[in-house]
Motif scaffolding. Sequence first.
Motif, mmCIF file in Angstrom:
data_model
loop_
_atom_site.group_PDB
_atom_site.id
_atom_site.type_symbol
_atom_site.label_atom_id
_atom_site.label_comp_id
_atom_site.label_asym_id
_atom_site.label_seq_id
_atom_site.Cartn_x
_atom_site.Cartn_y
_atom_site.Cartn_z
ATOM 1 N N ALA A 172 -1.905 15.283 1.953
ATOM 2 C CA ALA A 172 -2.116 14.022 1.068
ATOM 3 C C ALA A 172 -0.851 13.102 1.474
ATOM 4 O O ALA A 172 0.126 13.707 1.877
ATOM 5 N N VAL A 173 -0.983 11.815 1.519
ATOM 6 C CA VAL A 173 0.018 11.092 1.638
ATOM 7 C C VAL A 173 0.257 9.818 0.534
ATOM 8 O O VAL A 173 -1.049 9.468 0.031
ATOM 9 N N VAL A 174 1.423 9.776 0.054
ATOM 10 C CA VAL A 174 1.732 8.605 -1.121
ATOM 11 C C VAL A 174 2.222 7.478 -0.322
ATOM 12 O O VAL A 174 3.496 7.907 0.217
ATOM 13 N N ALA A 175 1.619 6.620 -0.301
ATOM 14 C CA ALA A 175 2.225 5.233 0.373
ATOM 15 C C ALA A 175 2.660 4.359 -0.837
ATOM 16 O O ALA A 175 2.002 3.898 -1.591
ATOM 17 N N VAL A 176 3.920 4.359 -0.928
ATOM 18 C CA VAL A 176 4.482 3.469 -2.061
ATOM 19 C C VAL A 176 4.734 1.917 -1.174
ATOM 20 O O VAL A 176 5.584 1.878 -0.605
ATOM 21 N N ALA A 186 -0.448 -2.165 6.445
ATOM 22 C CA ALA A 186 -1.991 -1.932 6.521
ATOM 23 C C ALA A 186 -2.442 -1.106 7.740
ATOM 24 O O ALA A 186 -3.215 -0.209 7.547
ATOM 25 N N GLY A 187 -1.773 -1.185 8.929
ATOM 26 C CA GLY A 187 -1.823 -0.508 9.996
ATOM 27 C C GLY A 187 -1.489 0.979 9.622
ATOM 28 O O GLY A 187 -2.303 2.216 10.066
ATOM 29 N N PHE A 188 -0.250 1.178 9.066
ATOM 30 C CA PHE A 188 0.098 2.589 8.456
ATOM 31 C C PHE A 188 -1.031 3.151 7.799
ATOM 32 O O PHE A 188 -1.359 4.586 8.013
ATOM 33 N N LEU A 189 -1.464 2.508 6.647
ATOM 34 C CA LEU A 189 -2.532 3.131 5.801
ATOM 35 C C LEU A 189 -3.653 3.454 6.559
ATOM 36 O O LEU A 189 -4.276 4.426 6.439
ATOM 37 N N ALA A 190 -4.201 2.743 7.420
ATOM 38 C CA ALA A 190 -5.395 2.838 8.132
ATOM 39 C C ALA A 190 -5.296 4.151 8.951
ATOM 40 O O ALA A 190 -6.176 4.988 8.975
ATOM 41 N N THR A 195 -6.560 10.317 9.481
ATOM 42 C CA THR A 195 -6.061 11.768 9.781
ATOM 43 C C THR A 195 -6.970 12.863 9.044
ATOM 44 O O THR A 195 -7.042 13.815 9.209
ATOM 45 N N GLY A 196 -7.584 11.961 8.025
ATOM 46 C CA GLY A 196 -8.513 13.010 7.067
ATOM 47 C C GLY A 196 -7.632 13.162 5.761
ATOM 48 O O GLY A 196 -8.340 13.922 4.784
ATOM 49 N N THR A 206 -0.108 -6.988 -6.018
ATOM 50 C CA THR A 206 -0.447 -7.807 -4.626
ATOM 51 C C THR A 206 -0.689 -6.698 -3.617
ATOM 52 O O THR A 206 -1.395 -7.162 -2.650
ATOM 53 N N ALA A 207 -0.691 -5.317 -3.758
ATOM 54 C CA ALA A 207 -1.287 -4.338 -3.159
ATOM 55 C C ALA A 207 -2.630 -4.201 -3.015
ATOM 56 O O ALA A 207 -3.091 -3.131 -2.370
ATOM 57 N N ALA A 208 -3.490 -4.795 -3.799
ATOM 58 C CA ALA A 208 -4.772 -4.621 -4.159
ATOM 59 C C ALA A 208 -5.379 -4.764 -3.157
ATOM 60 O O ALA A 208 -6.745 -3.764 -2.836
ATOM 61 N N GLY A 209 -4.987 -5.707 -2.127
ATOM 62 C CA GLY A 209 -5.950 -5.821 -0.777
ATOM 63 C C GLY A 209 -5.859 -4.571 -0.079
ATOM 64 O O GLY A 209 -6.947 -4.420 0.887
ATOM 65 N N HIS A 210 -5.014 -3.626 -0.102
ATOM 66 C CA HIS A 210 -4.654 -2.448 0.652
ATOM 67 C C HIS A 210 -5.571 -1.258 0.179
ATOM 68 O O HIS A 210 -5.464 -0.350 0.865
ATOM 69 N N SER A 211 -6.002 -1.489 -1.258
ATOM 70 C CA SER A 211 -6.643 -0.257 -1.870
ATOM 71 C C SER A 211 -7.812 0.391 -1.193
ATOM 72 O O SER A 211 -7.910 1.441 -1.511
#
Length: 271
Positions: A172-176, A186-190, A195-196, A206-211
């Motif tokens: 699991a990854v928690v991105a704050v 965005a690149g980090f999240l992708a 990685t699975g 404002t982070a909704a676009g990355h959800s």
Amino acid sequence: MTGLRIDERIARCHPALTSQERRAAETLLEHLDDLATYRAAELAALSGVSKATMSRLFRSLGFSDFDEVRDHLRSLRTAGEPRRAGGPPDLAAHAGSEAAAVSAAVLEPAVADAVAVLADARQVLVVGWRNSHPVALHLREQLVQARPRVHLAPVPGQVVGEELADLGRGDAVVAVGFRRRPAGFAGFLATAAATGADVVLLGDPTAAGHSGAARVWLPCPVQGTLAYDSYAAAMSVVAVLADGVLSRVGRAGRDRISAISATYSRLGEVE
């Protein structure tokens, strides 16, 4: 949606928007600090959508046209930039705003999904930059009391590539990601999602676009009545997540806490 800020309106409407409208909404969020300097046609061109799509988005957000959006923006401090109003702060209003933000954040139904992900993962990586880093650090320090293999990134002098290389399915990854995120967020999240590993995104509206890159999206308000953003709600979410994980792991978590406390005593590290 009267009374809600534009970023909150976008977060609330996001699931119902078309793909074109979402693209337009992401452009609005990216330009919140200077949105009033654009014309509607320029925003449509930046988004790569038609002027009609941009107009439909404004109406979906509760604005009759872009002039009304401009009027709305003039009344708000946007994009995390501190803007102090004249006169002393209304502390009663501040307290009420904080209470409402905490309530909205901790009662978010997705909190239970995040707890399950963090408790059941083989290992957890918590990541946060800039203002998000203290929240990420605190979450890591709480989770590591209840379960093993909880890591923080980036650490001083380091980047995150090494950490992502070790992740896979079952992790699991928690991105704050609170506002004024770094350009590569965005690149980090992708990359993290690729990685699975299951991605939990904790951020302001404002982070909704990355959800879309996350398995679990935890919206958390930070803007209140004062000049600076407040992370009271974010820290409360951290407490709720850690408590939920400890409850879910049961005896193993309690035994781990006892072992850590015993080590503190042997080393004389805490009072």
